[in-house]
Design an enzyme around this catalytic site. Structure first.
Site, PDB file in Angstrom:
ATOM      1  N   ARG A 129      20.362  31.263  43.665  1.00  0.00           N
ATOM      2  CA  ARG A 129      19.847  30.188  44.521  1.00  0.00           C
ATOM      3  C   ARG A 129      20.899  29.744  45.540  1.00  0.00           C
ATOM      4  NH1 ARG A 129      17.749  25.706  40.645  1.00  0.00           N
ATOM      5  NH2 ARG A 129      16.872  24.830  42.539  1.00  0.00           N
TER       6      ARG A 129
ATOM      7  N   ARG B 267      21.726  19.173  34.494  1.00  0.00           N
ATOM      8  CA  ARG B 267      20.493  18.485  34.933  1.00  0.00           C
ATOM      9  C   ARG B 267      19.433  18.595  33.843  1.00  0.00           C
ATOM     10  NH1 ARG B 267      17.922  19.470  40.747  1.00  0.00           N
ATOM     11  NH2 ARG B 267      17.948  21.672  40.187  1.00  0.00           N
TER      12      ARG B 267
ATOM     13  N   ARG C 166      15.684  23.098  33.357  1.00  0.00           N
ATOM     14  CA  ARG C 166      14.777  23.980  34.114  1.00  0.00           C
ATOM     15  C   ARG C 166      15.241  25.427  33.994  1.00  0.00           C
ATOM     16  NH1 ARG C 166      14.539  21.116  39.957  1.00  0.00           N
ATOM     17  NH2 ARG C 166      14.683  23.292  40.587  1.00  0.00           N
TER      18      ARG C 166
ATOM     19  N   LYS D  93      19.912  15.894  46.434  1.00  0.00           N
ATOM     20  CA  LYS D  93      18.871  15.531  47.410  1.00  0.00           C
ATOM     21  C   LYS D  93      17.771  14.702  46.749  1.00  0.00           C
ATOM     22  CE  LYS D  93      17.846  19.842  48.215  1.00  0.00           C
ATOM     23  NZ  LYS D  93      18.828  20.469  47.331  1.00  0.00           N
TER      24      LYS D  93
ATOM     25  N   ARG E 177      13.341  24.703  54.347  1.00  0.00           N
ATOM     26  CA  ARG E 177      14.412  25.487  53.738  1.00  0.00           C
ATOM     27  C   ARG E 177      14.705  26.747  54.526  1.00  0.00           C
ATOM     28  NH1 ARG E 177      13.714  23.595  48.035  1.00  0.00           N
ATOM     29  NH2 ARG E 177      15.581  24.122  46.873  1.00  0.00           N
TER      30      ARG E 177
END
Ligand code: ADP
Ligand code: AMP
Length: 214
Positions: free
Chosen positions: A171, A127, A160, A13, A88
């Site tokens: 998540r 990531r 992260r 996203k 969300r």
């Protein structure tokens, strides 16, 4: 042009939102980025948000909705914006629609970047996020040309905390439970468009621009 980006954590996203923002010159508004900036600056909001984010949980709607609605009233949002990571939950989407309706506006597109769960863990573990400007890289699919530092601002890139596999599983569960229902919500408004997020990021972007310019 008012766009909501939907998709699982790590679906791409943010990557696509940045490309859309740059091409169409509209602001990219990421609630995750706003929370991380607050954490970095040690604000009260940052302290509260961190408790939830570290556990892979959503920050409560009470801390999230007004923040976004206020942001949307700023001048740079007059010609549109891309919302990344908001809404969300269904109550967030309803609050957003109510705020838009008050101004006689409505959302134009909800774009679902569709990536199956089995691809998500490798996306997230690879990531790398910039601690300075929030730019995002991937060690395999989109590496920084400067190795461990950001190409844009020269700050250090990190994994992260919430991208570690155990938190990612949580998540994903939260996504399916609380966020995926938004697909039906926006289908009901006839503004949902789905793109195959497993493609190369430039191909995903081409699919999105085709939708926006149809
Ligand atoms: P989100 O904002 O949905 O959480 P990101 O845009 O940060 O996801 O993307 C998650 C990771 O996957 C990042 O490391 C990014 O560089 C990488 N990525 C994004 N899109 C693609 C793609 N189409 N193919 C491969 N990797 C991608
Ligand atoms: P993101 O950068 O979009 O992956 O978001 C990182 C984390 O910030 C999420 O896992 C949530 O804990 C929190 N967060 C971001 N956006 C929202 C939102 N709209 N509602 C609740 N929590 C959010």
């Amino acid at each position: 042009m008012k766009i909501v980006m939907l998709g699982a954590p790590g679906a791409g996203k943010g990557t696509q939102a940045k490309m859309i923002a740059s091409k169409y010159q509209v602001p990219h508004i990421s609630t995750g980025d706003i929370f991380r900036a607050n954490i970095k600056n040690g604000t009260e909001l940052g302290k509260k948000a961190k408790e939830y984010m570290d556990q892979g949980l959503l920050v409560p709607d009470e801390l999230t909705v007004d923040l976004v609605i206020d942001r949307l009233s700023q001048d740079d949002c007059k010609k549109g914006y891309i919302l990344d990571g908001f809404p969300r939950t269904i109550p967030q989407a309803e609050a957003l629609d109510a705020a838009l309706a008050k101004r006689g506006e409505k959302m134009d597109f909800a774009i679902d970047v569709d990536v199956p769960d089995e691809n998500i863990i490798s996306r997230m573990s690879g990531r790398r996020a910039c601690t300075g400007c929030g730019a995002t890289y991937h060690i395999v699919y989109n590496p920084s040309k400067k190795g461990d530092v950001c190409e844009v601002c020269g700050e250090t890139l990190i994994l992260r905390d919430d991208d570690k596999p155990e938190t990612v599983q949580k998540r994903l569960a939260v996504y399916h439970d609380q966020t995926q229902p938004l697909i039906d919500y926006y289908t009901g408004q006839s503004i949902l468009k789905t793109v195959d997020g497993t493609q190369d990021m430039n191909d995903v972007f081409a699919a999105i621009t085709e939708i926006l310019e149809a």
